[in-house]
Write a protein that holds these residues in place. Sequence first.
Motif, short mmCIF file in Angstrom:
data_model
loop_
_atom_site.label_atom_id
_atom_site.label_comp_id
_atom_site.label_asym_id
_atom_site.label_seq_id
_atom_site.Cartn_x
_atom_site.Cartn_y
_atom_site.Cartn_z
N VAL A 58 0.86 -1.19 -0.15
CA VAL A 58 -0.01 -0.08 0.05
C VAL A 58 0.98 1.29 -0.15
CG1 VAL A 58 -1.52 1.36 1.36
CG2 VAL A 58 -2.03 -1.01 1.17
N LEU A 59 2.08 1.28 0.72
CA LEU A 59 2.96 2.41 0.75
C LEU A 59 3.28 2.49 -0.66
CD1 LEU A 59 4.62 4.55 2.26
CD2 LEU A 59 6.21 2.79 3.11
N ILE A 60 3.70 1.51 -1.29
CA ILE A 60 4.37 1.64 -2.60
C ILE A 60 3.35 2.23 -3.60
CG2 ILE A 60 5.10 0.19 -4.87
CD1 ILE A 60 6.49 -1.56 -2.69
N LEU A 74 -7.23 13.10 -6.23
CA LEU A 74 -8.09 12.28 -5.27
C LEU A 74 -7.35 10.94 -4.97
CD1 LEU A 74 -10.40 12.22 -3.44
CD2 LEU A 74 -11.80 11.34 -5.26
N ALA A 75 -6.88 10.41 -6.26
CA ALA A 75 -6.31 8.90 -6.01
C ALA A 75 -4.99 9.11 -5.23
CB ALA A 75 -5.71 8.53 -7.49
N LYS A 76 -4.26 10.33 -5.21
CA LYS A 76 -2.89 10.50 -4.54
C LYS A 76 -3.34 10.67 -2.93
CE LYS A 76 -0.79 12.70 -8.22
NZ LYS A 76 0.07 14.00 -8.66
N LYS A 77 -4.44 11.40 -2.74
CA LYS A 77 -5.00 11.47 -1.43
C LYS A 77 -5.69 10.16 -0.74
CE LYS A 77 -5.90 16.70 -2.07
NZ LYS A 77 -7.21 17.53 -2.25
N LEU A 78 -6.26 9.65 -1.53
CA LEU A 78 -7.01 8.41 -0.95
C LEU A 78 -5.91 7.30 -0.76
CD1 LEU A 78 -10.27 8.16 -3.08
CD2 LEU A 78 -9.98 8.60 -0.67
N SER A 79 -4.82 7.34 -1.38
CA SER A 79 -3.78 6.24 -1.36
C SER A 79 -3.13 6.66 -0.06
CB SER A 79 -2.75 6.27 -2.44
OG SER A 79 -2.13 7.56 -2.66
N TRP A 80 -2.67 7.71 0.31
CA TRP A 80 -2.20 7.93 1.58
C TRP A 80 -3.33 7.69 2.86
CZ3 TRP A 80 2.96 7.86 2.06
CH2 TRP A 80 3.62 8.22 1.14
N ALA A 81 -4.42 7.91 2.56
CA ALA A 81 -5.31 7.68 3.38
C ALA A 81 -5.37 6.06 3.78
CB ALA A 81 -6.88 8.07 3.17
N ALA A 82 -5.24 5.24 2.78
CA ALA A 82 -5.13 3.71 3.00
C ALA A 82 -3.66 3.44 3.71
CB ALA A 82 -5.08 3.10 1.45
N VAL A 83 -2.73 4.30 3.52
CA VAL A 83 -1.48 4.11 4.33
C VAL A 83 -1.67 4.18 5.90
CG1 VAL A 83 0.74 4.78 4.69
CG2 VAL A 83 0.00 4.49 2.40
N VAL A 87 -1.67 1.64 9.07
CA VAL A 87 -0.84 1.94 10.07
C VAL A 87 -1.74 1.80 11.31
CG1 VAL A 87 0.34 3.84 11.63
CG2 VAL A 87 0.76 3.70 9.07
N ALA A 88 -3.07 2.29 11.39
CA ALA A 88 -3.77 2.17 12.46
C ALA A 88 -4.17 0.78 12.76
CB ALA A 88 -5.18 2.79 12.18
N VAL A 114 -9.94 0.15 4.62
CA VAL A 114 -8.92 0.15 3.93
C VAL A 114 -9.16 -0.40 2.60
CG1 VAL A 114 -6.42 -0.66 3.60
CG2 VAL A 114 -7.07 0.10 5.98
N LEU A 115 -9.70 -1.60 2.44
CA LEU A 115 -10.26 -2.22 1.24
C LEU A 115 -11.05 -1.57 0.38
CD1 LEU A 115 -10.46 -4.57 -0.61
CD2 LEU A 115 -12.37 -5.65 0.60
N GLY A 116 -11.91 -0.67 0.91
CA GLY A 116 -12.75 0.28 0.10
C GLY A 116 -12.08 1.50 -0.51
N ILE A 117 -11.00 1.87 0.31
CA ILE A 117 -10.17 3.13 0.16
C ILE A 117 -9.53 2.49 -1.21
CG2 ILE A 117 -8.41 4.53 0.59
CD1 ILE A 117 -9.56 4.63 3.43
N LEU A 118 -8.94 1.14 -1.16
CA LEU A 118 -7.94 1.09 -2.31
C LEU A 118 -8.74 0.65 -3.53
CD1 LEU A 118 -5.60 -1.70 -0.39
CD2 LEU A 118 -4.93 0.43 -1.40
#
Length: 270
Positions: A58-60, A74-83, A87-88, A114-118
Amino acid sequence: MTNSWLFRFSLLVSVATLFVLMMGAVVTDNFASAPATAAGSAAFAIHRHAAESIGLLVLIVAIWATFGGSKQPLAKKLSWAAVLGVVAEAILGGVGVPLPASLAFVHAFFGQAVLGILVAVTMLLWPGWDGPATPLTDKGWPSLRGLSRSTAILVMLQIILGAAFRHGFTGVLWHILGAFVVALYGVGLMVLLTQTQGGQPLRPAIVTLGVLLGIQVSIGMVLISISDASKAPAVVLYSTVSHVVTGGITFAVTIATAMTVWRNIKAAQG
């Protein structure tokens, strides 16, 4: 243009996340019934190592999308939300085994989130996302945009109710009622989209959603019909794990459907 390899990689990570959710369900079932068994310890080890791998992947995705793989903000922001979600999950999972019920419930919810965000990230990274959309008109009532969004939200709430029931916070009745409401919305969305003129590109996704909802209800009925879980532990385990995994797939398809609807269907004109 979105990097097609990044899209494929993100799709692979989303599918792999389902495996982590599956092993999480196995861990929950094993430690709920027999915490000291070797099977439970093995399941936990697999779940932990798979989750660690997914965290790295996910970090990659986030780094790749941010520094050269996507022009979708939005893809960039959501990908970091997944990160952050991963972590949580790592923090919660590191508390110990078995987790306290409250933390286990939050852990289960965050996993599905996390799955939904991905899935949302993967949709935005799809190379055809920025291409021409199918111009369909939302007739207004019921609004296809609103119905698709509500269905996705309801599926998420149903997943929360399922996790709450598995961890002993609510009775099964709320989960059953939630399933009825989700099925009602899902069937309504399927009927409306299949009847929309020119909506052929949307039909595979919505038909898939209908099939998944039918499978979910069937598995749920199997679980409810088992009066004594101790007499059929294997059936309970396989049914529970299948229910969790199918729920995750249903959530993913619902998000993909809602995003496709919003991309293709124009809002009704006043």
